[in-house]
Design an enzyme around this catalytic site. Structure first.
Site, PDB file in Angstrom:
ATOM      1  CD  GLU A  65      -2.943  -6.850  -1.478  1.00 42.15           C
ATOM      2  OE1 GLU A  65      -2.021  -7.679  -1.492  1.00 42.15           O
ATOM      3  OE2 GLU A  65      -2.786  -5.636  -1.268  1.00 42.15           O
ATOM      4  CD  GLU A  80       5.041  -2.897  -0.393  1.00 38.99           C
ATOM      5  OE1 GLU A  80       5.096  -3.667   0.567  1.00 38.99           O
ATOM      6  OE2 GLU A  80       4.073  -2.835  -1.169  1.00 38.99           O
ATOM      7  CG  ASP A 138       0.304  -2.092   2.179  1.00 39.18           C
ATOM      8  OD1 ASP A 138       0.982  -2.797   2.942  1.00 39.18           O
ATOM      9  OD2 ASP A 138       0.257  -2.262   0.949  1.00 39.18           O
TER      10      ASP A 138
END
Ligand SMILES: *[C@@H]1O[C@H](CO)[C@@H](O)[C@H](O)[C@H]1NC(C)=O
Ligand SMILES: *[C@@H]1O[C@H](CO)[C@@H](O)[C@H](O)[C@H]1NC(C)=O
Ligand SMILES: *[C@@H]1O[C@H](CO)[C@@H](O)[C@H](O)[C@H]1NC(C)=O
Ligand SMILES: *[C@@H]1O[C@H](CO)[C@@H](O)[C@H](O)[C@H]1NC(C)=O
Ligand SMILES: *[C@@H]1O[C@H](CO)[C@@H](O)[C@H](O)[C@H]1NC(C)=O
Ligand SMILES: *[C@@H]1O[C@H](CO)[C@@H](O)[C@H](O)[C@H]1NC(C)=O
Ligand SMILES: *[C@@H]1O[C@H](CO)[C@@H](O)[C@H](O)[C@H]1NC(C)=O
Ligand SMILES: *[C@@H]1O[C@H](CO)[C@@H](O)[C@H](O)[C@H]1NC(C)=O
Ligand SMILES: *[C@@H]1O[C@H](CO)[C@@H](O)[C@H](O)[C@H]1NC(C)=O
Ligand SMILES: *[C@@H]1O[C@H](CO)[C@@H](O)[C@H](O)[C@H]1NC(C)=O
Ligand SMILES: *[C@@H]1O[C@H](CO)[C@@H](O)[C@H](O)[C@H]1NC(C)=O
Ligand SMILES: *[C@@H]1O[C@H](CO)[C@@H](O)[C@H](O)[C@H]1NC(C)=O
Length: 836
Positions: free
Chosen positions: A297, A404, A376
């Site tokens: 990322e 998240e 993820d």
């Protein structure tokens, strides 16, 4: 008399406000203290040094026994009194008492607990192990479990860490519970009281390492003042046996050190890292090690210099080796500019592609830290195939206590059942039993290091995670890291007794809510392995399935008008199924043998594909969203049934969140169903989707100072449209005639609560105010807020039992504030018991 006083005390205790700061270490009085006849009369802690975890254990025993039994015991560091609880290391015990037969049965960090009528022995292989044993003993007492026992408890794996994603400026990446407890304004905080309290909580669940800063790391952590700060934090953690670690930025030698390069094979870079590492150890002698996110990322890493990831990891390993430290090297390496039009591209393949050929090339103090699934932290993923591909490399599993993708701690999602599915998954490496839990320990591949790390976003919020119920996840993480064989339901029951006390109904109700919470969330977020259908480009909170596709991030669903799902087969897709060992590969390669709950993870199928349940994919979507959202409504009534059985403060705070979740679950339900109905054109057999007979759409009301507003994404508004005031200085009114039969209704209003304003609202029937509220959820809830009308800001408020007559006038008055234009989506007039 004694009994009477105690009952009174308990009754008072219940009424007393509790703010959650004591979490599961409340040491509340037990209802039947006389059930325990052999309470020791003194505490012997075989170390009197204040930084010693054994000393801490003595203090903790004193505090706990005082709280639980109201009895003050003195602490001695040598005494052999007739009735004592002795805590110490095996070595110290032998020195003081002679023999200790179980010494050989203790692994590193393991403890022996023996509770007899006249004495209690808590003996650790090392100091922190003795503290773990003391917490175990206190947990039994606090749960009023007074049975006499004698056993050894050893950890499943040596690494049991948490990863905080705190930034030096005090913010927290994916933080939903206030700012950092470690950093402020670029530096480690001066006041480390709360950091020490956190270490205490972690020690009680046997976590032995904290990486305190974000994996997207800022090299300024290495400046003089911050290294002194690391020393302060480590000093605060040490009495709890918790070691400090930090995340590093790979480019530090250049960006921070001023070298012309950060090439891991450049000798000057090696020297630079050794120097920094030595400096840290000179202040923190028991420093745990580094966590590194490289070439992921946009982060720098060894690939910048055409070096391998092993070259990168080993560079840190060399610097740490002389001190006994370890490198946790994240396997979360992937290209986030993947071309979606290529059917064979797959982010899920990345970890194995990057790491497989490096197996055996990592130094022995490197641990590859692998997220539980290949993408993820989604609501459902298969285990990462990398667990089966690395046999000569230490590995650890990365879990996320931080919710998240799972409701930001504003939705109740008890995660232990999900973690258990991964840990117990048998990857059948070489056609032999190979459960993930045994791969991350030495059991399967006989590697020295391994274990688990969990991302945790504790903040300054008194509840630690911004929600009382979310704390069960932190608790469960520690328990499972120590013993993955523990059952999710047993863990939650222990946690409830410790957190809320002994009421049977509380125990059963919170257990039921917790055990249903992950299936419910999966039902109303993303089903059949399609992933959490959230907005992956913004907050990762509310619904936005379209955001998954047509971008480089690779969290694709490949939904079109006739079909959906990632084709990860070898025969026609990305080949990801083939990354698993043969037996598992074969199972995932074939639709018939792929479990329904991972169907869309591995296969691209028409919406009309039949599941094993007999339903079509699309009908399952519709049904699951209705059922999951309906389950979320029941959490409110279940919690309400506990009124008076839980202290008022926590009762009210949890109720507020459950009511919010129930409303947001409906937002999810309608949004996802609307989206796929729109895309597939296939109607819901039960005729619910798009059909809301109790709703009055705001945009159809007669508006004054309000105007219609096309919401984006469209499916996050009922009828695709909401209303907003014509300017932020204009008071808006929306009126409608009620055409429903006269009677009593629950009046629900869906609105949007943006950050950047606190609009006020009033709702009137024939000019009589029946409800009023303020759009201030940004202060009352922890989830990442939105500045738009969308699936994150959409919320519902309900006014119950409102009497209306046919022909009455319904009026909503909206007072905009800041950038928030008093937005309203719709009003639902619900006959009691109806949900819509
Ligand atoms: C007591 O604890 C201190 C600090 O951890 C340690 O240095 C010391 O060796 C311990 N003493 C004994 C006798 O275990
Ligand atoms: C510790 O125990 C010894 C022997 O039992 C006793 O003489 C001494 O007074 C105790 N010390 C404290 C501080 O209680
Ligand atoms: C106490 O804990 C033990 C496990 O150590 C368990 O077997 C037993 O059922 C518990 N007793 C009670 C009363 O909860
Ligand atoms: C440090 O923080 C704690 C709470 O976290 C507070 O109670 C204490 O007063 C603070 N100490 C100082 C010196 O500010
Ligand atoms: C090592 O660090 C010290 C300061 O702690 C510095 O003076 C020295 O130049 C550094 N050496 C190298 C090779 O970076
Ligand atoms: C890395 O290798 C590629 C080709 O394999 C080459 O084009 C590039 O210049 C190399 N980069 C560096 C920094 O050596
Ligand atoms: C095979 O892959 C192509 C894309 O390359 C896709 O369009 C097609 O639907 C797939 N066929 C099957 C049977 O899944
Ligand atoms: C989830 O949805 C499935 C399929 O509709 C249903 O069988 C199950 O009961 C639901 N579970 C919960 C907790 O909502
Ligand atoms: C309500 O009904 C009255 C008469 O029936 C009509 O004049 C008025 O416009 C209606 N109001 C709304 C908001 O539809
Ligand atoms: C509400 O009040 C307004 C004036 O404030 C009046 O014109 C209207 O008739 C009232 N409506 C009802 C239903 O009483
Ligand atoms: C803690 O978080 C909850 C939920 O986000 C919020 O309502 C409360 O105001 C926060 N309290 C503190 C002291 O930060
Ligand atoms: C309207 O919004 C602007 C910022 O967009 C703000 O400066 C102003 O104070 C707002 N006005 C009102 C009345 O809230």
């Amino acid at each position: 008399m004694m009994h009477f006083v105690l009952v009174l005390f308990l009754a008072l205790g219940l009424a007393k406000a509790e703010d959650g700061s004591h979490a599961w270490l409340r040491y509340a009085p037990v209802p039947n203290p006389n059930g325990y006849r052999s309470l020791p009369s003194t505490i012997v802690a075989l170390n009197s040094s204040k930084s010693s975890p054994v000393y801490t254990a003595g203090q903790e025993l004193q505090k706990g026994i005082k709280g639980i039994f109201g009895k003050s015991l003195s602490i001695n560091d040598t005494g052999k009194g007739p009735s004592s609880v002795v805590v110490g290391t095996a070595e110290a015990y032998k020195k003081n008492y002679g023999e200790f037969d179980e010494a050989d049965a203790l692994d590193e960090d393991g403890f022996f607990l023996s509770i007899e009528e006249r004495r209690v022995r808590i003996i650790g292989q090392n100091q922190r192990a003795a503290l773990y044993g003391a917490f175990e003993y206190l947990s039994r007492l606090a749960q009023a479990n007074f049975s006499l026992v004698s056993y050894v408890s050893n950890p499943h794996a040596p690494i049991r860490w948490v990863n905080e994603w705190d930034n030096l400026d005090g913010s927290i990446e994916r933080g939903y519970a206030g700012p950092s407890i470690f950093f402020r304004d670029g530096y480690v905080m001066e006041n480390v009281t709360r950091a020490a309290e956190y270490a205490r909580l972690l020690a009680s669940i046997r976590v032995n390492g904290i990486v305190i800063n974000n994996v997207n790391a800022n090299a300024a952590l290495l400046n003089e003042r911050n290294i002194a700060g690391l020393g302060r934090l480590a000093d605060a953690f040490r009495p709890y046996g918790v070691q400090l670690g930090i995340s590093l930025n790979f480019a530090s030698p250049q960006d921070f050190g001023g070298l012309p390069t950060f090439d891991p094979l450049d000798p000057t870079v090696d020297v630079w890292w050794a120097n920094v590492t030595n400096k840290i150890y000179s202040r923190v002698s028991d420093f745990a090690g580094f966590l590194v996110k490289a070439n992921s990322e946009g982060q720098p890493g060894p690939l910048t210099y055409n070096r391998t990831l092993a070259d990168g990891a080993n560079m840190f390993a060399r610097a740490l080796k002389p001190h006994g430290g370890i490198v946790m090297f994240r396997a979360f390496v992937y290209d986030h500019h993947l071309t979606p039009s290529n059917w064979k591209n797959d982010r899920a393949n990345a970890a194995v592609e990057f790491f497989k050929d490096l197996d055996g090339k990592f130094d022995d103090n490197v641990v590859v830290q692998i997220k539980y699934g290949p993408i993820d932290f989604q609501v459902r993923e298969p285990p990462s195939p990398l667990f089966s591909a690395l046999r000569k490399t230490n590995t650890a599993i990365e879990l996320q206590v931080t919710q998240e993708y799972l409701g930001h701690q504003d939705h109740l999602v008890y995660l232990a059942p999900m973690w258990k599915e991964i840990l117990e998954f048998d990857l059948r490496v070489d056609n032999r039993p190979s459960k993930v839990k045994d791969i991350i320990s030495s059991a399967r591949f006989n590697r020295p290091l391994g274990g688990s790390a969990a991302v945790v976003n504790v903040g300054t919020n008194t509840t630690w995670l911004g929600s009382h119920l979310a704390m069960s996840n932190l608790y469960a993480y520690g328990i499972l890291a120590w013993n993955p064989a523990a059952q999710a339901e047993d863990i939650i029951r222990d946690w409830i007794r410790l957190t809320f006390g002994f009421n049977r109904q509380v125990l059963d109700t919170v257990t039921e809510m917790s055990m249903k919470s992950w299936p419910a969330y999966e039902n109303y977020s993303g089903n059949l392995g399609v992933q959490t259908l959230t907005d992956i480009l913004y907050t990762h909170y509310g619904p936005n399935p379209a955001s998954q596709d047509n971008n480089g991030w690779g969290q694709w669903t490949r939904a079109d008008s006739v079909s959906i799902g990632m084709d990860r087969t070898v025969k026609n897709g990305t080949g990801n199924a083939g990354q698993y060992p043969p037996e598992i590969a074969m199972m995932f390669e074939n639709i018939e043998t792929t479990p329904d709950n991972l169907l869309l993870w591995f296969h691209h199928v028409p919406y009309t594909q039949r599941l094993k349940s007999g339903k079509t994919v699309i009908q399952h979507f519709y049904d699951a969203h209705y059922e999951g959202a309906a389950t979320a409504q029941t959490f409110v009534t279940m919690w309400e049934s506990l009124k008076g059985k839980i202290d008022e403060q926590r009762y009210d705070e949890v109720l507020f969140e459950q009511v919010y979740q129930a409303g947001h679950a409906l937002v999810w339900r309608d949004s996802i169903n609307q989206f796929y109905y729109n895309m597939s054109g296939i109607p819901d057999q039960a005729k619910r989707v798009g059909n809301h007979p109790y709703r009055i759409e705001a945009e159809r009301m007669s508006l004054n100072g309000y105007e219609a507003y096309a919401v984006n994404p469209f499916h996050t508004a009922s009828g695709y449209t909401a209303i907003v005031t014509t300017s932020n200085g204009t008071v808006g009114t929306a009126t409608a005639n009620i055409t429903y039969a006269s009677g009593t209704y629950d009046l629900a209003i869906n609105y949007y609560d943006l950050i950047g304003g606190k609009s006020k609202y009033e709702v009137l029937i024939n000019n009589r105010t029946v409800g009023a509220w303020t759009g201030d959820l940004e202060d009352r809830l922890g989830h990442a807020p939105s500045i738009y009308l969308d699936g994150h800001s959409a919320a519902r408020i309900t006014f119950k039992g409102v009497k209306v007559n046919k022909g009455d006038t319904l009026k909503i008055v909206g007072f905009p504030n800041g950038i928030e234009p008093a937005p309203i989506d719709y009003v639902s007039l619900l006959p009691p018991g109806t949900i819509d």
